[in-house]
Each structure stands twice: as structure tokens, then as C-alpha cells.
Design an enzyme around this catalytic site. Structure first.
Site, short mmCIF file in Angstrom:
data_model
loop_
_atom_site.label_atom_id
_atom_site.label_comp_id
_atom_site.label_asym_id
_atom_site.label_seq_id
_atom_site.Cartn_x
_atom_site.Cartn_y
_atom_site.Cartn_z
CG HIS A 66 5.54 -66.36 37.39
ND1 HIS A 66 6.31 -67.44 37.04
CD2 HIS A 66 4.41 -66.85 37.94
CE1 HIS A 66 5.65 -68.55 37.34
NE2 HIS A 66 4.50 -68.22 37.89
CB CYS A 78 0.19 -59.78 53.14
SG CYS A 78 -1.12 -59.41 51.96
#
Lengths: 907, 907
Positions: free
Chosen positions: A485, A862
Site C-alpha cells: 500500500h 497496467c
């Protein structure tokens, strides 16, 4: 002089056997072959057995000296024992090929003839430097022994030749010390102890003699033998030591760490010594053909008169700028300039040249491609094209794409010392310093009181920390990998971050950070982090800011002439989208809509939506989120001005949004009109054991279709608005994440299409849109033929695809992936550079199967790896149409894409 | 009599168009084709347009009646409107093919001729039953209307014919009620209200007339029209209603739930009525050709004299045993017996037959394959082979492998009513009752006080609960799927379990369980669970214990003649291994060594090992574990007596073993000699976000090789011991879990081999062993060619392979996988039956690539799905050598393996 072999046979020798075969068998099988083989390669100005292309056989040094010899540059003559001998040595119980010694001896005879000196001679002793050298430079191996050939007798000859007793004795002292330490492994400290007993500044010959005696005593005590007087023994002891050092643990570790597995071994170069310390007509120095720091095309370097190479490096005397030599030794300077031009023109690359002037004779000891800063490498490449030295393609191929990142972020000024605390993962590039804050709230608190230089330092970050993350200058976490994160958010924001610094312990109660059980820091102490290297350092270091050169712009223009891949960006905030646009992104390849809902204003509504007990409450919340989402999309569409924008529907496990603090929970209870008990049960039920594999992505939409419908509505309404304002019509790709079956995409596509049809009742608002999927699960890749029936494009989500292909959680892998990398079990962290063998195979399968049912399928990648040059190359080669990466990696990907296209054209 | 079409053209008619094409277009395109088409199929004793093979066209009922007609059995004549009409009706805005009505009319004429009655005639009225019927039986659709053709006039004719006014009026009353309710959707309750106003026992004709009047009034009020007097209108209203009911929501849901997608629609059968209630020479009944409960070859069933079918079902009068008919109606009985023999011989299957005797004439109304108990199905299959009716292969193919599970576990006695609380997942088969215990500790506490019937009821179970799980009779959890901890452990133990019962809320503080917000139970209340169905029921239900019949043994012997797959078991406790052996397992395919360490005696040592700060402490702990492990293996080797035993090295995330309670933590601290602070940090560091994808399997061994070495040592030493005792030498397969790359298996295999070489210094102790890997990650499947270089066998771990291929955590999927199944997004929970399309594809890739580098590679599947018949079939077809499943599934897998082999031979 006749060299031992003719150059014409070299091309044959260059075809070495592949490294994985076992030459040991081959040698034993044919003893004759071994005898006939060439084990020694001679070189001297004008002639050489080898050449510059034979690095794998002669090592970098040996090949460079051979090449310079062939260019008739003044190289002191010598010979190279090739890497094949090292291989033989290590595979045959440290024995040498039977003919090696005789070949060396005959080589030495030739060097003696060229130098008019004799190895071991009392009158005119020939001295050698002995150096190791593999085809790539490699710390950890035995390096250099100088002045080899001195003993109690030959030292006298040296004295006579130079008429300098001090010089001769000092050379002998140095040799004993070097040989004792490097070859015989005597602790350097023990030599230093002896040496420091005598006055340091006014060393007399008297003292030197005493030192030599004490050195020899030390040598005897440590090794059990007298100091070696036989010069041939000196030589073979040294060669042995070099070959043995190939397999010492430091060298093995270095090779593993750097993925060097294809080398046979090291070569040994035995070169006749020249001396820069033979008086005022002697000198030594290092020059660069251009400024390696700025790239300017000016002669750059330093020299010292009457000195040896060591003295330049040691920094006891301050060397002179090379341009001073113009006045000081004009003939030598001109000669050096002439050689500079020859070398740069010949190698078509900036050279880093070592030279020695011995009594007004210039010798070149080494030349190699110069290490240079990222900025210099760009300027030099562009300049060389403009000078007609290299082509545009060559210029592009010369740029290390990853190094370009340094141009886009502040870097640490290299001209300063620093104290390293520890090293973590280089998660988000750039350097930053600031006060340690142990919580996002602390960052907010200090920021409000006016402090700006703040480093958030936590175990790991969570969506709750977003605000504090935004306000900090840098982030440091104990846990989490390159795609944790903290890492993902930091890269998105362009904030430097070091993650997975396992060495740090955070004691939140005592407001302390303990690093590696050695350093104890308090909250508020200042540290500097370098997100490009992963380093964490003491105090505030000076950093260098970003500026773009005109050469950079030129290079990036050339790049677009060659690359085939379209480079898009992973971004969702207006700042990031704009940054990526400025870096040359041709659209948004991944707009992660969930990131838009962590904003403090929206998070409570998001929570209300997730925790809704029924459709009505969920729709109430979604209605409140809709206007935010419309504005988000409008901003992105405006910035991208007609370039396509790929909107990924809500993807992460819903529980990432769940409230944890009592305050947050109570807020949702109030908004949702449900009891505390019910809420606590609901929260408990939503906890997942493995959230990455839980209720997320399109699964959420299968259960609650209204969420994606809100997002669809927002995208279409924003596009309608923007089409009224913008000249180029908006182009939208609606992307469904975490698809594992045809059924899922079929159902969701039908819902989206129906929703859009309802929004576009007439022909006035035609919006250009496509509906496609992420391919981020192995099953989706395998079933790509079925999925492509309902998807107009695929975008490979290589984070999740890596997680599932490897069974490897990006959040948990840091505990062992370093060990895996260090031990060569994985070549690179697969979250950093795409695992071409495994994950890449799935991508290839998906491409082939997807195209089999939809020939005009658009293909993109991506995942986080989209900005890694190796991954970009893979994407080009397998025929993707685009890659999408974080804004700061857009230029890197552009260069890598051009390089891939150029390389493909070549092969 | 000439039927409407000759039988010879039927084979052409049977080739129906595939269901997915749109016949609507076809019909419109060629109006002539539609007109020529046969829309009506007649049948009567001795002749029929259709036959028994035409189920998809005529429905089960229509095809059965046709077949019986062709067998010249006494079938009341009638006609069937085929499923193609239903399809046409639903695809053409509820219109009929243009020639349908005339074809029906001409059909009715023929039935009139055969029965000498006339539809709508006042003197001799012909009455019909109208029934729906698709090719599989399907609740939810409109079912049956009887006595159609009665109106105010024809009822008089019926009275005359039967000379029974009461019968005629009652038939009319019943028809109005049925037609009103079934066709016109009038609430049945409203008819009942009227009916109950009149005295129930002494219904006079007077009353019946009044009831009929009130019924007609109700009909008018509810529908707005007078009760339909035109018999053709009655007929078409009814046919319309049947076809419309095909698409009512209950029918659609049923088809979705049961994965029925290939049907065209329902057929409608219009059959002339016969009456069993025309006095004492009339009767009606249901018979089975054999006992469907026990399988005994005796005539079985019931009949009622002077009654209609409804009366038998309604249970107002108690029917007689069919054998009483022998005395009662001897001619009729003989005739029925004759037909029984014809039907069973013809269909080669036990039949379930409906009959009616109208004034001493026997009519057969329906025959179908009889539903039977698992026990009966085995006995019947074996008996039929012995009688020469079917072959062994046919007998084997007739067994539903999954139903065999019922023979191995206690089942709930079906002869009792019960109250269902809720339904969860059928996680571990068998029935059990007991007191609710809300914690494993409560189970222990009550068990110590002498209570034995205990059901552990928790949110989910964890390794800490093992002892309590062992002591409980059954388990019930709120969360977790078919392969959750509770499910896996329960199946291993053979304890019944229901998991993922999301409806229950456990309030541990108030010691309460709330089910579906309806029922509130206290800890200590008694419930019954059925792990074969997932049902949770009130109180203590009677259960039936396990006994094996000789027919079961016979069948299982036959099975081994045909199956090619070797069936192994997943087991590690001596109990389980022995059970599997008794069920026919030919070895252990998966011995999960980690399960051996949850024992209270071992767990603290295990924890010490995991939390060790250094190798020394780790080795101390491992030394303590070694003797346990040796004994474990010895016991297994002894039971398997020469059959191979596959030992999987430690696999799960280590944190599964970590202590949670203060007491447990302190125990480890004492044993490990480290500080509390250090321990708490260590515990925190070991927490993982996605443990399934974390530090587990071979990754642990790469970091700490000593763990697998201990296990290797234990296996080899146990084998040495056993080889001294046993006649057949021990055969060991050492299996490395969670491999994702060649490098991992290469490193670990080398370590194991070296370890074994050290243990077997001389030739006296030759142990037969192989080293192989689990293939349980997509990357391992893709890189199987490289991995097979170092692995002598592959075992497909389909739990993990499913988790990673789908990106689906088995622990978290229950929140949405039910929704997915209900809506046909997945055919079956992929953790129950292998996902052949996706996971199966990976398996095929791995097989092909693995064999490409090692042609004698052994191939097995050992995931939970190994016991599912569909998965076993897949394993057979792709060429695996073995499957391994939990002990109770061994017989299931054996049958499925034989079926797969037989089916393959057929195609």
C-alpha cells in the site's frame, strides 16, 4: 617480435562453449587439445594476441589493453592468462593446464625483449603488476599486486636504474606489504602497526630498511616461511591467489546478488611496471574524455607529478586539474589529448583513462567506458549524435532507462559523507529528509503547526493514513514490498518511500524507533531517506533538485520516432494525471477509482455504502458519491483532452474501507440507521482471512450491481459535460477487474451497456466507449478466448497475476523474497520486473486465445511492472499495444519501448 | 384405427434442432414447414406415434405412455402435444402453430373412436386428464387438471353412465375447484372455505349442488367470467396455462438451481380419464417392481378400492399392501404382476407404476424408473446382474457414486417428521445429534463430566480447537466453505459437519445461538445436523447406523476389474489410514504432516521451533519432535503394509501454529528463553495479510532447511524400523509442497538426497523412496517441464490450485460462491468438484510439459476434489495414475474411476 598466435584465428576462439557444459570432461578427454590450446595472450604497443571484443576470455582489463595495443597506443607490454585457465583451475582440483607454465615463461621472455629488462635480474630487473579481471568488474576478488619481482637483490638493481635508493626501498616495502596481505592473507593491520612505529613524515632509508626487516619477520611468523625471494614463485603464488579468490565467499555472493552466472572465471593480467614517481618528469593521473558529471564535451581529470597511482587515490596530496598540464608539461598534454581523441573516436564512448608518465614517456595503463551521471549520459548521447559519432538509435540504446528516474526526482548530493542506518526496498524514487513521525496523525499535527519536512515512519500504511501520507515528504515502512500500500500510494503521489525495512522496530508507546538493535531514534529526530536506493540515513543530507535539459527533450523526441508501444499512465488524481501527461503519457491506462474514495469527505459515505443493510441505503450512499465521481472524471478527461482514459471499476476487498476506530464506527452507525450490535456483527462478517482472494473486484458487482452502475453513470455524464467543452471528444474504456469467467463479464457487460443506453437516449451525445477486462487471474488468461467474446480490450494486471501465478502475497513476500533474490532462486522480485517465464507465459496464452475469438482485441499491461524496462521489452515483443505505469515511470517506459523496437529491428 | 403419422418416420423427428437456435425465425421463414409438422402424438394400447426414447420431445410422461402403448399394455388412449409447441408458444408471443388446433381436434376424434365416448357429449361424455411433463421432472410448473370435459350438461351424462349421482356431482365439484385454482389462479383457500361450510362426512347430493353453485359464484367474482361451459375452451385454457407455467419464476429458479438449460419446454398430455372410484370392482394404487428402500426383489406397493389417486396420496384412508390384492382381486393381481414383469424386463430397471382399475379393467397410467435408497440401488444392481438382466458394466454405471457416502455414515431415519432450522454446506457426511457447545473448551468440559453427544458450534474453527473437535459428535460453523479448516478436519476424522451456515449468529457472551432471526437456542440445547445435506434440525432425531451388505462387497470387487486409476487416501492419523485401507485405498496419497503437530503434547514444541531466534533453539525443538514423527510414520507404514505412503512436508503458513492466549505465549517464552517483548514483536512480525500466499510450504524450507531434514530423517528411520518387521518393504514418496520454480525443488531435492545418503551409509538398509512435488500453483504447472527435471512425481494439489487459478480463498468464498452457484455463474463450487475448464486446463498443461522432460513421471491428484465423481472422471481422462481423497470418499472414487474407464471404453 612474433606474438604467440595470429589475430586471424581469434574469431574462432571467441566462440566459447556455453557455460553450463562441463569443460573438465572435455579437457580430460583430449589431452592433446589441452596442450595445443593457447593459454597466454600477449600485448604491447602495436601488436596483440587478443582484442577489445574478447572480454569474456581476457576480462575487461586484458581486452582493453589488447585493443589499445592494436591502436598502437603506448601500452607497457604484458600478458593475459585467460578466464579459461581459471575455469580449468577450479574444475581440476586447482591444477593448471600442463602447458601453461611454459607458455607464461615464453611470454615473459618476449616482454623482457620488449622492455630490455629481465625478470629477477639484479642489474635491470623487470617488475610486474598482477591484476585480476573478469569481463565485468567484480568486487570481492583479489585485486592487484604491484612491484612484483622485487627481492633482496633486485631492489638494488632498481636503485641503480633509478638512482633513487629511497624509491627502491619504498617500492620493496610496499611490495612485501601488498604480497603479504593480498596473497598470503596477513592482516593489513599488522603491517600498519609496524609502519606507524616509525616517524611518518620523515621516513629515512634507515627506517625503511628496518621496516623491511620487521615486515619479513612478520611474514615468517604469519606464514611459516621466509619472504619469497624467487621471483617466479612470487608470480605463481600471486596467480594462484587470484584464481582461488574467484570462489571466495564475497565474490560468490557478489555474483549471486548481481545475477552473474555466465562467466567462466577471472583472467590475470601480468603487465610490466612503469613508474610515475621517478622525479619531476614523471607523473600519473586519471582523465575522462568528457565531464562525467555534466556531460560537457571538455577534457576532464586530474594528475600528480612524481607520484604513483595510489597517491592520487589516497588523497594525501591534492591532484591538479588536467588542464594545468597544458602549461606544466605541454608535450605530454598534447600527446594525452591526441590519445583522448583516438580512444573516444574508436570506442564511440566517453572513456575513463589511467595514465603514467615515466621520465617524459607517456603510458596508458587502462581505458574503459566512463561511469557517468544520468544527466551526463543523456547529454553525451545527444551530443554524440549531433557530432555524427553515433546514430540516434545507438544514442537511445545507450541510455539506462531506469537511471532516467534520477532526473525526475530530487537526488542526494553525492559530494557529502553520510551515515547509513539501514536499507529497505527502493519503493518510490527520490530523496527526502524530515522529522520522524510515527503515525499519520502525528504528521497532520506537526504539519498544522507549520512543520513541513516530515517522514512518516510506520509498520505499514493503511487507507486510513492517506491524509498523513499526502502531507509527508517521505515514507518509511517496516513491512510491505515494492507493491505494498505504502509503495503504490507513494509512487502515485511521487513521494519518496522506502518500504520493507525489516531492520527497524517501532515502539509506538515509547515513541521510539530502534534500527538493527544499534540505533535508537526518537519521534522528531531527523532522517534522510533515498527511495531510489532504499537507504535510510542519519540527519539531513543535501539534495539536488530536478531540472530538465534541452538534450533530454531532444532525446525523448527521438524516442517517439522508434517506439511502437503506446505508453499510458496509472493515475487518478489530477496532479498525477497532469504529471504523467507532461512526461509524455498518451492516456490513462489505469484509473483506480477506489483511490478516489479514501478522501475524508467521501470515506464515511463509502462506508455507509459498503455496510448498507439493503439496496435502499446502498443507493442513498451511491447517490451521494455520484457527484464526486463525476467531478473526478471530468478533471481527468479535461487534462487528457481526447486521449483515452481507462476507468477501472471498484476493485479492492471492501474491508479495506471499513472503519476501525470507535469514532468512525459510530459515524457509520448514525448514517446507516442500524444498531451497534448489528454493525459489529456486520464488520466481523466482512473480515476475510485472505482478502486478496476474497470478495473484491467484479464479485462485488455480481452481488451489488448498483455500485458499478453508479460509476458507469459518472463516467458517461462526465464525458457528456466534457464533450461540450473540449475540442476532442472524450474516449472512455470501462474496465472490469478480477474477472475469472466468461459468465461474470457477460453479466456485467450487459448491465453496463443497458445503463449507458438509458443515459444516451438520443444521438446528440454519442460517447466513444469500450468495455473490457483486467486479465489478472490465471483462469482469466486460460479462458481468454471465452472472455474476449464480451471484452473489447484486455489489460494485464500483473500485480494480481503475479500474486496468483506464484501464490505470493505482495504484502507478505518481503519476509523471504530478499533471501530468494540473494540466493538466485528468483532473478528479480517478480513484483518489480515481470516474471517472464511464468507470468509472461500466462500473458502469452491470454493474448493468443483472446485474439483467436476477437482479432481486433486491444492489449495493454497496467501492473506495477509496466514501468520496468525488462517488462516493457517483453510487452513489445509479445505484441501488446500499450503499457501503463505510474507517472514517474512514463519516461522510463518510453525509452524502454523505443529500445525494444530498435533491438527487434536489429535481430 | 390409423394414427396420425407412421412410426417409421420417428427417427427423423428425433433429431431436434439444438436448443440454442431460434426456431421462431425458422418457422416464419417457411410457413409450409410449420403446417406440415406433426404437433400431436397419439397413443393407445398397441399403437403410438412416439416411443420411450423421445423424452425430450414428449416429456417423460408422454414418452412413457407411448412406450407402454407399444408394449400393448392397457393404457387409456390420449395424445401428447410435444415440447416443440411450448418452445414455439414462448418464442412467438404466446401464439400456436397454425395447424395445431386442427391436429388436436383430429386427435380427439380418434380418442373418441377408441373409447366410444365423445368430448362434450351429454350422453356419453369423454373426460380427460391434462398433465404437463418435461423430459425431467420439474416442480414449480402447472401440474394436473382432472375430469376436464365436465359442465352443467355433461355431468348428467356421467351420472347416467355410472348410475351414481354423487360420484358425478363430486367429480364436477372437484373439476371446478382444480380448474379454478390451477388454470385461473383462484386461491385454493377460498374453495376450501366454501367446502368446509358443509358437513364434511355426510355430504349429500343436495349439498354438492349448493357447493357447485357457490364455486361458480366464486369463479365469476374472481375471474370476471362465468365458469367455462365450452369443453374445448376448458381444454385450451388449460393447455395455455401449462405452457405459460414453463416460464413462471418458480420453474425458472428450479431449472437454474439444477442446471437444466437444454430443454425446449414442457409437453402436455391429454389422456382419457379412467375412474378407480366406480364401486368395489374399482381401485387405484402405486406399485414398485422391487422394494425401493431395501432393494429386495419383492412386489411392493399399495392400493385402495373404490378410490381415486388423490385419496391414496392424501392419506385420509389407509391403503392396503399390494399383496393383499392377491386374495382380494386375484385376477387383477395376476394381471398387475404380469405387467410388472413386462415393464422391468423391458426397461431393465426398477419401475414405479401407477394403475387404476375401473370396474374390473386394469389401466396403467404411468411408469418411471423408481427412486430408491443408496442401499437398494446397490442391491438391485447386483441382483440384476445375477439375474442376467444387466451386465456388470451396466450395474456399475447405475450407481450414483456420491450416494454411496450414505452407506458409510449414519443417516437420519426418513420415517420421522422434523423441524428444519437452517441449511449450511454439507461439509462432512453423516448425521449426529447433541448438545450445542459454543467453544472447544465447553466440549472438553462436558465430555469430562460424562456427556458424549456434543455438537461444537462456532463461528469457525482453528487449530487450537482440535481437541474439542475430536471429542464432539458433530460440528456446525457459521463461516468457511467445503474446504475450510472445520470441513477438512471433520472429513479427516469422519465426524459429521455442516459449515458456512451463514444464517446463524453466535452470541458468545450470552451463550446463545440465533438462527435466521427466528429461533433462539441456548448452549446445551439439543440439535441434529446432517453433514450429507447441510441441514440443521431441532432436537434429537433418530439415526440409522452403518452396515455393509454382501452386495456392496460384490459391487466393489467388480469395480476393481474395470478401473485403471489407483485410489489413494488423504490421511495421517492411524484411525483414518486404517479406515481408508478398509475402504480399499491402495496407499496414502497425502499425509499432511502438519496435522500431526497440533496434538497438545507437540504443539508447544512446534511453537518453540517456529519462534526460535536461531538455528540452535530450532534444532533443539526439532530434536524433540523427531521421535514423535518417527512413531507417526511407523504406524502408517505398518497399516499400509507395503502400499506407498506419500509424505508431504510441512505446508501451512507457520502462523497457524502460533500461540494466542497469554498462557500459551508464556509457555513458549519459557521454553525458548527469549524475552516477552521480543516474543511479542516476533509474533507480530509473523502475522500475514494473506497467509495463503505467504511464508509457507517449501518457502519455509528454503529459509530453514532443518525442518524438512527432520521430517526426512523421521521417514527414513521409521522405514528402516518397519522393514525389519514387515514382509513387504516400505515405499515412501517424499513430497515438497508449494513449489513455484525449478530452483526451489532443485535446492530442496539436493538437501533431501544428501540427508538420506547420510542416513543410509551401507547397503543393508535400502529404502524405496521417490522425491516429488505438489503442483498447486499456476506457475508450477506452467514450468512443469523444468520442475520435472528434479521431481519423480507430481501430485496436483487442487485446493491451492483452485485458490490461485480463480483468485479465490477457500475460507472467504462462502460469502458469494452460493450466489454464484444459484445464478449459474459457476456450475459447481470449484472446491467441491474440480473446475475442469480452468484448473483442469492447468493440470493438462502440467501433465504435457512434465512428461516432455520425464516420460516416467508419476501423476496423482490429492486435492479435496479427488473424491468427487466428476473430478475422478477428469483425472481418468487426462491420464493421471492415481487420485487421493479423504477416507470416506475412497469408495466413491473407486466407483467413479470404474465408471470413467467403462465410459471411455464405450466412446
Amino acid at each position: 617480435m612474433v606474438l604467440s598466435d595470429s589475430r586471424s584465428t581469434q574469431s574462432q576462439k571467441r566462440t566459447l562453449p556455453p557455460t553450463k557444459t562441463k569443460p573438465a570432461t572435455r579437457y580430460n578427454a583430449d589431452q592433446n587439445d589441452e596442450e595445443k590450446k593457447q593459454w597466454v595472450y600477449l600485448f604491447s604497443a602495436g601488436q596483440a594476441d587478443g582484442d577489445g571484443s574478447m572480454k569474456s576470455l581476457l576480462g575487461g582489463k586484458g581486452a582493453g589493453l589488447s585493443e589499445m595495443s592494436l591502436l598502437s597506443l603506448p601500452v607497457p607490454p604484458g600478458l593475459t592468462i585467460p578466464t579459461t585457465v581459471c575455469q580449468y583451475f577450479n574444475e581440476n582440483a586447482q591444477q593448471y593446464p600442463s602447458t601453461l607454465k611454459s607458455q607464461v615463461k615464453s611470454g615473459l621472455r618476449k616482454v623482457e625483449a620488449l622492455t630490455s629488462c629481465k625478470f629477477g635480474d639484479v642489474e635491470k630487473p623487470l617488475l610486474f603488476s598482477v591484476r585480476s579481471g573478469a569481463s565485468v568488474s567484480m568486487p570481492g576478488m583479489m585485486d592487484t599486486v604491484l612491484n612484483l619481482g622485487l627481492n633482496d637483490e633486485t631492489v638494488k638493481g632498481l636503485e641503480k636504474q633509478t638512482n633513487n635508493k629511497y624509491f627502491a626501498l619504498d617500492s620493496y616495502r610496499r611490495f612485501i606489504q601488498m604480497f603479504g596481505n593480498v596473497v598470503m592473507n596477513i592482516d593489513m593491520h599488522k603491517f600498519d602497526q609496524i609502519f606507524s612505529k616509525y616517524d611518518n613524515t620523515t621516513k629515512q632509508q634507515e627506517n625503511l630498511n628496518k621496516i623491511i626487516q620487521e615486515y619479513k619477520l612478520l611474514f615468517k611468523n604469519e606464514t611459516g616461511i621466509d619472504f619469497v625471494q624467487d621471483v617466479y614463485k612470487q608470480l605463481w603464488y600471486t596467480i594462484n591467489a587470484v584464481f582461488k579468490s574467484w570462489n571466495n565467499s564475497r565474490a560468490i555472493t557478489y555474483r549471486k546478488l548481481n545475477n552473474i552466472s555466465s562467466l567462466l572465471g577471472t583472467a590475470v593480467t601480468v603487465q610490466s611496471m612503469v613508474f610515475g614517481n621517478m622525479g619531476e618528469s614523471s607523473a600519473t593521473g586519471v582523465v575522462f574524455t568528457r565531464n562525467p558529471s555534466t556531460g560537457e564535451n571538455i577534457f576532464y581529470g586530474e594528475y600528480l607529478k612524481n607520484a604513483q597511482g595510489e597517491d592520487v587515490v589516497a588523497g594525501i596530496r591534492t591532484p591538479n586539474d588536467i588542464n594545468k598540464m597544458k602549461q606544466d608539461m605541454p608535450k605530454m598534454y598534447d600527446e594525452l589529448l591526441r590519445i583522448r581523441n583516438i580512444l573516444e573516436t574508436h570506442f564511440k564512448e566517453v572513456q575513463d583513462i589511467e595514465f603514467t608518465i615515466q621520465q617524459s614517456t607517456l603510458y596508458i595503463l587502462q581505458t574503459r567506458n566512463a561511469k557517468r551521471s544520468s544527466r551526463a549520459s543523456v547529454k553525451i548521447a545527444v551530443d554524440m549524435v549531433n557530432q555524427g559519432i553515433i546514430s540516434k538509435k545507438e544514442a537511445i540504446l545507450r541510455i539506462d532507462p531506469l537511471s532516467i528516474k534520477n532526473l525526475l526526482h530530487p537526488t542526494i548530493d553525492p559530494n557529502q559523507g553520510y551515515h547509513l542506518y539501514t536499507k529497505g526496498l527502493p519503493a518510490s524514487p527520490g530523496a527526502a529528509f524530515g522529522k520522524i513521525c510515527l503515525s499519520a496523525n502525528k504528521v497532520k499535527e506537526l504539519h498544522e503547526s507549520g512543520e513541513k519536512d516530515l517522514i512518516l515512519c510506520t509498520e505499514e500504511t493503511s487507507p486510513d493514513d492517506i491524509e498523513g501520507m499526502h502531507l509527508s515528504k517521505g515514507m518509511l515502512t517496516k513491512r510491505g514490498g515494492m507493491t505494498s500500500h505504502a509503495a503504490v500510494v507513494a509512487r502515485g503521489m511521487g513521494t519518496p518511500a522506502v518500504t520493507g525495512a525489516g531492520d527497524i522496530q517501532i515502539n509506538i508507546n515509547e515513541k521510539k524507533v530502534i534500527i538493527g538493535n544499534k540505533y535508537e531514534l526518537k519521534e522528531g529526530d531527523i532522517i534522510t531517506i533515498d527511495g531510489s536506493t532504499g537507504e535510510v540515513m542519519k540527519g539531513q543530507l543535501k539534495t539536488i533538485d530536478v531540472t530538465f535539459s534541452s538534450e533530454f527533450d531532444t532525446l525523448m523526441k527521438w524516442i517517439d520516432e522508434y517506439k511502437r508501444l503506446t505508453i499510458l499512465t496509472n493515475a487518478e488524481t489530477p496532479d498525477d494525471v497532469l504529471r504523467a501527461r507532461n512526461f509524455g503519457a498518451k492516456g490513462v491506462g489505469l484509473c483506480r477509482t477506489e483511490h478516489m474514495f479514501f478522501h475524508p469527505q467521501r470515506l464515511p459515505i463509502m462506508r455507509q455504502m459498503i455496510l448498507a443493510n439493503n439496496k435502499e441505503i446502498r443507493n442513498q450512499a451511491l447517490d451521494k458519491l455520484l457527484p464526486f465521481q463525476i467531478k473526478d472524471f471530468e478533471k481527468i478527461f479535461e487534462i487528457m483532452n481526447g486521449h483515452p482514459v481507462t476507468i477501472r471499476f471498484l476493485d479492492p476487498p471492501l474491508h479495506e474501507f471499513l472503519p476501525e476506530s470507535d469514532e468512525d464506527i459510530n459515524q457509520v452507525i448514525e448514517m446507516s440507521n442500524i444498531s451497534k450490535d448489528e454493525m459489529m456483527i456486520k464488520l466481523k462478517n466482512m473480515k476475510e482471512v485472505n482478502p486478496m482472494l476474497g470478495l473484491r473486484g467484479c464479485r462485488v458487482s455480481i452481488l451489488y450491481p448498483e455500485i458499478y452502475m453508479m460509476q458507469t453513470k459518472a463516467a458517461i455524464q462526465a464525458a457528456i459535460q466534457c464533450n461540450l467543452k473540449l475540442k476532442k471528444p472524450v474516449e472512455i474504456n470501462l474496465m472490469v477487474p478480477f474477472i475469472s469467467s466468461e459468465e461474470e463479464i457477460e453479466i456485467i457487460k450487459t448491465q453496463i451497456t443497458k445503463c449507458i443506453e438509458n443515459l444516451l437516449p438520443d444521438d446528440n451525445h454519442q460517447i466513444k466507449y469500450q468495455i473490457g477486462t483486467m486479465i489478472e487471474l490465471p483462469r482469466a488468461a486460460l479462458k481468454a478466448n471465452d472472455i474476449a467474446l464480451h471484452a473489447e480490450f484486455f489489460s494485464f494486471g500483473t500485480n494480481d497475476l503475479t500474486q496468483t501465478c506464484f501464490g505470493l502475497s505482495r504484502d507478505d513476500s518481503s519476509s523471504f523474497i530478499n533471501h530468494y533474490e540473494r540466493n538466485g532462486i528468483v532473478k528479480q522480485d517478480p513484483f518489480v520486473a515481470l516474471d517472464v517465464d511464468g507470468v509472461g507465459e500466462l500473458i502469452k496464452i491470454a493474448i493468443q486465445r483472446g485474439l483467436s475469438t476477437r482479432s481486433d482485441l486491444k492489449l495493454c499491461l497496467c501492473g506495477e511492472q509496466g514501468g520496468h524496462p525488462d517488462s516493457v521489452k517483453f510487452c513489445h515483443n509479445v505484441g501488446l499495444h500499450a503499457v501503463s505505469c505510474s507517472p514517474f515511470l512514463v519516461p522510463v517506459a518510453r525509452i524502454a519501448a523505443a529500445q525494444a523496437a530498435i533491438m527487434q529491428g536489429k535481430s
